[in-house]
Design an enzyme around this catalytic site. Sequence first.
Site, PDB file in Angstrom:
ATOM      1  N   TYR A 136      33.086  53.107  38.968  1.00  0.00           N
ATOM      2  CA  TYR A 136      33.658  54.200  39.749  1.00  0.00           C
ATOM      3  C   TYR A 136      32.589  55.188  40.214  1.00  0.00           C
ATOM      4  O   TYR A 136      32.718  55.790  41.274  1.00  0.00           O
ATOM      5  CB  TYR A 136      34.671  54.993  38.908  1.00  0.00           C
ATOM      6  CG  TYR A 136      36.081  54.479  38.969  1.00  0.00           C
ATOM      7  CD1 TYR A 136      36.391  53.204  38.533  1.00  0.00           C
ATOM      8  CD2 TYR A 136      37.107  55.289  39.432  1.00  0.00           C
ATOM      9  CE1 TYR A 136      37.688  52.742  38.565  1.00  0.00           C
ATOM     10  CE2 TYR A 136      38.414  54.837  39.469  1.00  0.00           C
ATOM     11  CZ  TYR A 136      38.698  53.562  39.031  1.00  0.00           C
ATOM     12  OH  TYR A 136      39.987  53.115  39.070  1.00  0.00           O
ATOM     13  N   LYS A 186      34.152  42.729  29.048  1.00  0.00           N
ATOM     14  CA  LYS A 186      33.906  41.418  29.664  1.00  0.00           C
ATOM     15  C   LYS A 186      32.482  41.028  29.269  1.00  0.00           C
ATOM     16  O   LYS A 186      31.614  40.751  30.118  1.00  0.00           O
ATOM     17  CB  LYS A 186      34.096  41.528  31.195  1.00  0.00           C
ATOM     18  CG  LYS A 186      34.032  40.212  31.944  1.00  0.00           C
ATOM     19  CD  LYS A 186      35.236  39.310  31.732  1.00  0.00           C
ATOM     20  CE  LYS A 186      35.037  37.979  32.457  1.00  0.00           C
ATOM     21  NZ  LYS A 186      36.044  36.960  32.072  1.00  0.00           N
ATOM     22  N   ASP A 218      40.281  39.649  30.690  1.00  0.00           N
ATOM     23  CA  ASP A 218      41.230  38.673  31.252  1.00  0.00           C
ATOM     24  C   ASP A 218      42.246  38.260  30.192  1.00  0.00           C
ATOM     25  O   ASP A 218      43.452  38.183  30.449  1.00  0.00           O
ATOM     26  CB  ASP A 218      40.502  37.462  31.874  1.00  0.00           C
ATOM     27  CG  ASP A 218      39.445  36.859  30.976  1.00  0.00           C
ATOM     28  OD1 ASP A 218      39.081  37.467  29.941  1.00  0.00           O
ATOM     29  OD2 ASP A 218      38.956  35.751  31.304  1.00  0.00           O
ATOM     30  N   ASP A 242      41.987  51.238  34.270  1.00  0.00           N
ATOM     31  CA  ASP A 242      42.817  51.510  35.445  1.00  0.00           C
ATOM     32  C   ASP A 242      43.815  50.379  35.637  1.00  0.00           C
ATOM     33  O   ASP A 242      45.017  50.599  35.808  1.00  0.00           O
ATOM     34  CB  ASP A 242      41.915  51.649  36.685  1.00  0.00           C
ATOM     35  CG  ASP A 242      42.709  51.926  37.952  1.00  0.00           C
ATOM     36  OD1 ASP A 242      43.630  52.757  37.897  1.00  0.00           O
ATOM     37  OD2 ASP A 242      42.412  51.292  38.983  1.00  0.00           O
ATOM     38  N   ASP A 246      48.200  50.211  34.592  1.00  0.00           N
ATOM     39  CA  ASP A 246      49.298  49.905  35.524  1.00  0.00           C
ATOM     40  C   ASP A 246      50.113  48.731  35.006  1.00  0.00           C
ATOM     41  O   ASP A 246      51.340  48.714  35.079  1.00  0.00           O
ATOM     42  CB  ASP A 246      48.757  49.543  36.922  1.00  0.00           C
ATOM     43  CG  ASP A 246      48.675  50.758  37.854  1.00  0.00           C
ATOM     44  OD1 ASP A 246      48.416  51.872  37.348  1.00  0.00           O
ATOM     45  OD2 ASP A 246      48.857  50.600  39.071  1.00  0.00           O
TER      46      ASP A 246
HETATM   47  C1  IPM Z   1      44.568  56.365  38.284  1.00  0.00           C
HETATM   48  C2  IPM Z   1      44.459  56.185  39.763  1.00  0.00           C
HETATM   49  C3  IPM Z   1      43.078  56.684  40.214  1.00  0.00           C
HETATM   50  C4  IPM Z   1      42.052  55.831  39.518  1.00  0.00           C
HETATM   51  C5  IPM Z   1      42.884  56.702  41.740  1.00  0.00           C
HETATM   52  C6  IPM Z   1      43.933  57.550  42.424  1.00  0.00           C
HETATM   53  C7  IPM Z   1      41.511  57.169  42.106  1.00  0.00           C
HETATM   54  O1  IPM Z   1      44.683  54.865  40.115  1.00  0.00           O
HETATM   55  O2  IPM Z   1      44.464  57.507  37.800  1.00  0.00           O
HETATM   56  O3  IPM Z   1      44.772  55.366  37.593  1.00  0.00           O
HETATM   57  O4  IPM Z   1      41.697  54.748  40.001  1.00  0.00           O
HETATM   58  O5  IPM Z   1      41.564  56.252  38.472  1.00  0.00           O
HETATM   59 MG    MG Z   2      45.319  53.645  38.510  1.00  0.00          MG
END
Ligand code: IPM
Ligand code: MG
Length: 348
Positions: A136, A186, A218, A242, A246
């Site tokens: 990042y 990884k 993975d 990240d 999700d």
């Molecule tokens: C998160 C989001 C952010 C990230 C984006 C909006 C930059 O996806 O907080 O998970 O990738 O960290």
């Molecule tokens: Mg995110």
Amino acid sequence: MLIALFPGDGIGPEIVAQARRVLDALGIDGLTYEEGLVGGAAYKAVGHPLPPETLDLAKRADAILFGAVGDPDCDSLERHLRPEQAILGLRKAMGLFSNLRPAKVFPELADASALKKEVASAIDLLIVRETNGDVYFGEKGMRKTADGLREGYDIMSYNEEQVRKIAHQGFHAARARRGKLCSVDKANVLETSQLWRDVVIEVSAEYPDVALSHMYVDNAAMQLVRDPGQFDVIVTGNMFGDILSDQASMCVGSIGMLASATLNDSNQGLYEPIHGSAPDIAGQGKANPLATVLSAAMMLRYSLAMPEQADRIEAAVARALAGGARSPDLGGTMSTVEMGDAVLATLN
Ligand code: IPM
Ligand code: MG
């Protein structure tokens, strides 16, 4: 105590408004709020996604309650002007490196999970994601190869100090929970991950009471769907965290339910739902505000040292769900405000 409110883009203002109603209903003395511009909203108003006044407010505040950033109108802007830079800039400028993303199934929502009910019901995990380093924040750019091809690059790196700091966070969190820490990397391919693994093992010597394991990312993605109940605390880097967070949200039922905290060394924190700005449903009252409401609870717990008030919010959310409160993402029809009403109705 000063709370900075940064609603941001898309559904951000709607969901932050509901969290604010819930905070107000707690009747806590001495909480003050100041609102700031972030993201595409800030870019459109003043030409930058993280204006200096916003950063200044964030630094003065005890905690930040953040909605979401992201606006399709801004997709073609230069990267440093895109809405996402607001959150990345705040994390970096304030040293907010320890991102805590709990995922736990509310029993009433086990049916909303993408997984079989028996599998989903066992989920009670915490992802500790590093948010100051990794690919990042490495050097990035566009260049031409020797053959004249366009090439994009983003450099992945971690230094040992960054890994050590987040490893301690992971071990501490595991100690306060069920004593299991899984470090995700990884290391079979990446040097960054080899260092990560070496340092996590070094730090583990200080935590003989925590059971440490390692998993390639993975495999971790696969195990999160196959048997998520095996995880207690997962500690991982910025990029892997990240993605896995999700994924964990959908295992729990909806991305509209997951709260997060990002802390720095002085326990200042940024609190936000893990979901994005959802421009497709913005302004329609369809967004689920519960991830933001639960983020406000985390804020009370971690930055404001008000665990009882945090418990009150979390209990009210659980009761609202038990009473049938469902926004569209949870298979229901209740609006954003009605979801807020449902939490307020059971707050005591
Ligand atoms: C998160 C989001 C952010 C990230 C984006 C909006 C930059 O996806 O907080 O998970 O990738 O960290
Ligand atoms: Mg995110």
